[in-house]
Structures are given as C-alpha cells and as structure tokens.
Design an enzyme around this catalytic site. Structure first.
Site, PDB file in Angstrom:
ATOM      1  N   CYS A 134      36.859  28.322  32.644  1.00  0.00           N
ATOM      2  CA  CYS A 134      37.416  27.083  33.189  1.00  0.00           C
ATOM      3  C   CYS A 134      36.769  26.744  34.527  1.00  0.00           C
ATOM      4  O   CYS A 134      37.138  27.297  35.567  1.00  0.00           O
ATOM      5  CB  CYS A 134      38.931  27.220  33.354  1.00  0.00           C
ATOM      6  SG  CYS A 134      39.684  25.769  34.092  1.00  0.00           S
ATOM      7  N   CYS A 137      39.072  25.284  37.166  1.00  0.00           N
ATOM      8  CA  CYS A 137      39.983  26.260  37.791  1.00  0.00           C
ATOM      9  C   CYS A 137      39.233  27.125  38.801  1.00  0.00           C
ATOM     10  O   CYS A 137      39.751  27.435  39.872  1.00  0.00           O
ATOM     11  CB  CYS A 137      40.590  27.199  36.749  1.00  0.00           C
ATOM     12  SG  CYS A 137      41.125  26.427  35.231  1.00  0.00           S
ATOM     13  N   ASP A 138      38.029  27.554  38.449  1.00  0.00           N
ATOM     14  CA  ASP A 138      37.367  28.618  39.218  1.00  0.00           C
ATOM     15  C   ASP A 138      36.075  28.194  39.902  1.00  0.00           C
ATOM     16  O   ASP A 138      35.504  28.978  40.665  1.00  0.00           O
ATOM     17  CB  ASP A 138      37.057  29.805  38.282  1.00  0.00           C
ATOM     18  CG  ASP A 138      38.328  30.356  37.642  1.00  0.00           C
ATOM     19  OD1 ASP A 138      39.365  30.372  38.324  1.00  0.00           O
ATOM     20  OD2 ASP A 138      38.276  30.745  36.461  1.00  0.00           O
TER      21      ASP A 138
END
Ligand code: NAP
Length: 308
Positions: A134, A137-138
């Site tokens: 992701c 997300c990261d």
C-alpha cells in the site's frame, strides 16, 4: 440470540451500497466492517472514474461518504469481522470476531479482496519494514529514496505515480514486455520522468539486513541473468485474492476463491445468501461495479424476505 434481517459482511462500496438500499427498504441492515475498514478504496489516491465527481474524489473520502449515507438512512455499522458461519439452514448462524454469535435471515457477502504477496524470499521477513502492499499507507517512509513497484496493472501504475511524487526514483518491475494497465494509467506513468520500467523482469528475492531492505533481486525472463536493483522499499501490486475463505465451506467458489453467483444475479447457491463486489467479481473489480452489485444484492435480499 440477536436476529438480523440483512447482515452485510464488508465495508467497501458493495457493502455500503447494499446497506443504503436495504435500509431504505426498512430491512434494518447491520454491516460488519471487517478488518480492512472501507476496503481497497482507502488504499488508493484520487478516484477519477467514479461518476458524479468531475474533479475526481479521494478514495477514502468516497467510501466514508458511503458509510455516512448508509448510517443516515438507518443502517447500523458495527466494527467486527465475520470469522465463521453456518449456512446449512436458516436463520444462518454467524460468528463475529470469534465470539459474538448472531442469526441472520439473509446474508450479503461483500468482503472484497486483499492484496496478494509473491512468496519470494525476504518478502515476509521485511513485511512492514521495507515491503508493503500500500503506497498511500507507507510511501511517506520512503521520501527522497529509491523504491520498486512490482506489477504492471492499474494498481501498480497508481502506486508508482503516487510514489514518484515523493521518492527520488521508482522502478516498475514488470514480468512481461507489456502492461496489463489501462492506457490512461500507462500514460500517467510515462509522464513521470523518475519512473523507470524494467521489462521482462521476474522478482526473485527481497534483499536486506537488520537495517531493512537494500534491494530487490530480479531475473531477466529471457537471459536468466539476475541482478539486484538497489531500493529501500518494495511495493507489491500483483493483484488481489477474494476474501471468501470463511464462506467457502458453504457456498460455491471457483478455483481462485471467487464466489460463484447465478448468471446476471448476486444469488449464490444457498438461498438467502448473496455476494457482491470484488469477492465475486472475476472481471471488472471497479468501485462502481461493486456499488452496483451491492444494490442488486440488497434488492434480491428484499425480494427473498418478501417471498418467505
Ligand atoms: P491486475 O490487473 O491483476 O494486475 C496484476 C499485475 O501484477 C499484472 O501486471 C501481473 O502481470 C502482475 N503479476 C501478477 N503476479 C505476478 C508475479 N508473480 N510476479 C510478477 N508480476 C505479477 O491487478 P490490479 O492492478 O490490482 O487491478 C485489479 C483490478 O482493479 C483491475 O480490474 C483494475 O482495472 C482495477 N483497478 C482500477 C483502478 C482504476 O481504474 N483507477 C485502480 C486500481 C485497480 P501479468 O499482466 O503478466 O499477469
């Protein structure tokens, strides 16, 4: 034991749309969100192909609006994951989070799909410390660094473009000599000068040490030669698998686990159980098709209950 008229498992566009329709039909639906609250839309950036948003819309905002709309019309949204069920007779018995037991007169399975992993050495070892599925997300953790995205589908392109906006360099590792992605997404990739595509490259190993990931080992599909591409982050975008395991003992699924529904209908082989969205979608897997199938599932659940 609590009895629910329409129990919806899953909180993506399919689940929330089913909830909106079922609530407006006075069926008092209950949504159990599952672990990935909001589903895959929360891992994307701007969604440009959902009608009604001429400027595009943030995926998380879109699905959160669906949740709020479902709640406003009377659906109850509960945090919890369906962990087992008995669909052998009605009312169906559904267990949530391993301990809460409820009965459901109808069940709409909208549990979506989750990112696949490759199963190569180093992948699990560095999951969460250099390996991610992701980018939104990261990606932040890899600002100004070099990263690799594995895969050549729409997700991979989306992740690569997102990462290109914050990373120094993005390598796309693609196992064929062409992408699976739509032309629109390929053009976005081509417009970013810091994305380099490595064609015909097979990912073999995530390389690193105690400090984290230092590279991804790839092998040329034709020559068999291998080399390590130096990166500090590896983002996987190699497709998804349907989240049907909990239901598979009771309903028909295909060899990949996609729930099989009757042609042109969200009905499964068990009367009163319906499937909507990516968990049953081998072909389209779009937010809009998921929403549409959630609508159909709720309408069918209503018809089923009226027929009882
Ligand atoms: P996908 O279309 O199935 O693409 C998966 C990619 O990973 C392909 O390039 C595939 O290569 C590659 N791959 C699979 N296994 C691999 C392996 N073992 N090693 C190396 N590469 C591997 O999956 P997706 O990109 O997640 O998209 C899923 C669906 O969501 C699609 O229908 C897509 O259109 C949709 N989607 C749409 C949008 C949008 O419209 N904005 C955004 C995201 C996703 P091969 O091509 O060689 O199989």
């Amino acid at each position: 034991m609590e009895r629910i008229r329409v129990l919806i498992a899953g909180s993506g566009p399919a689940g929330y749309t089913a909830a909106i329709y079922a609530a407006r039909a006075n069926l008092a639906p209950v949504v159990y969100t599952g672990m990935e609250l909001g589903g895959q839309l929360t891992t994307t950036t701007v969604v440009e192909n959902f009608p009604g948003f001429p400027e595009g819309v943030d995926g998380t905002v879109l699905v959160d609006n669906m949740r709020r709309q479902a709640e406003r019309v009377g659906a109850e949204i509960r945090t919890g994951t369906v962990t087992s069920c008995d669909l052998s007779s009605r009312p169906f018995k559904v267990t949530v989070d391993g301990s809460v037991e409820v009965e459901a007169e109808t069940l709409i399975i909208a549990t979506g799909a989750s990112a696949k992993y490759l199963g190569i050495p180093g992948e699990q070892e560095f999951r969460g410390s250099g390996v991610s599925a992701c980018a939104t997300c990261d990606g932040f953790f890899y600002r100004k660094q070099d990263v690799a995205v594995i895969g050549g589908g729409d997700t991979a392109c989306e992740e690569a473009v997102y990462l290109a906006g914050m990373c120094n360099k993005v390598y796309m590792i693609i196992r064929r000599d062409q992408m699976r992605a739509s032309k629109a997404m390929q053009e976005k990739v081509a417009s970013r000068s810091n994305i380099e595509i490595l064609w015909n490259s097979l990912p073999k190993e995530v390389v690193g040490d105690l400090r984290g990931v230092s590279g991804i080992k790839i092998e040329d599909k034709f020559s068999g030669e291998s080399r390590v591409v130096p990166v500090s982050g590896v983002f996987l975008a190699v497709g998804h698998h349907p989240n049907s395991e909990v239901f598979a003992p009771w309903i028909n699924v295909d060899k990949e686990g996609y729930i099989q529904t009757q042609s042109d209908s969200p009905k499964t082989n068990v009367p009163g159980v319906f499937a909507a969205g990516d968990v049953a979608d081998v072909h389209y897997k779009q937010a809009i098709t998921a929403a549409a199938s959630g609508c159909r599932a709720a309408i069918e659940a209503d018809r089923f209950l009226q027929g009882q």
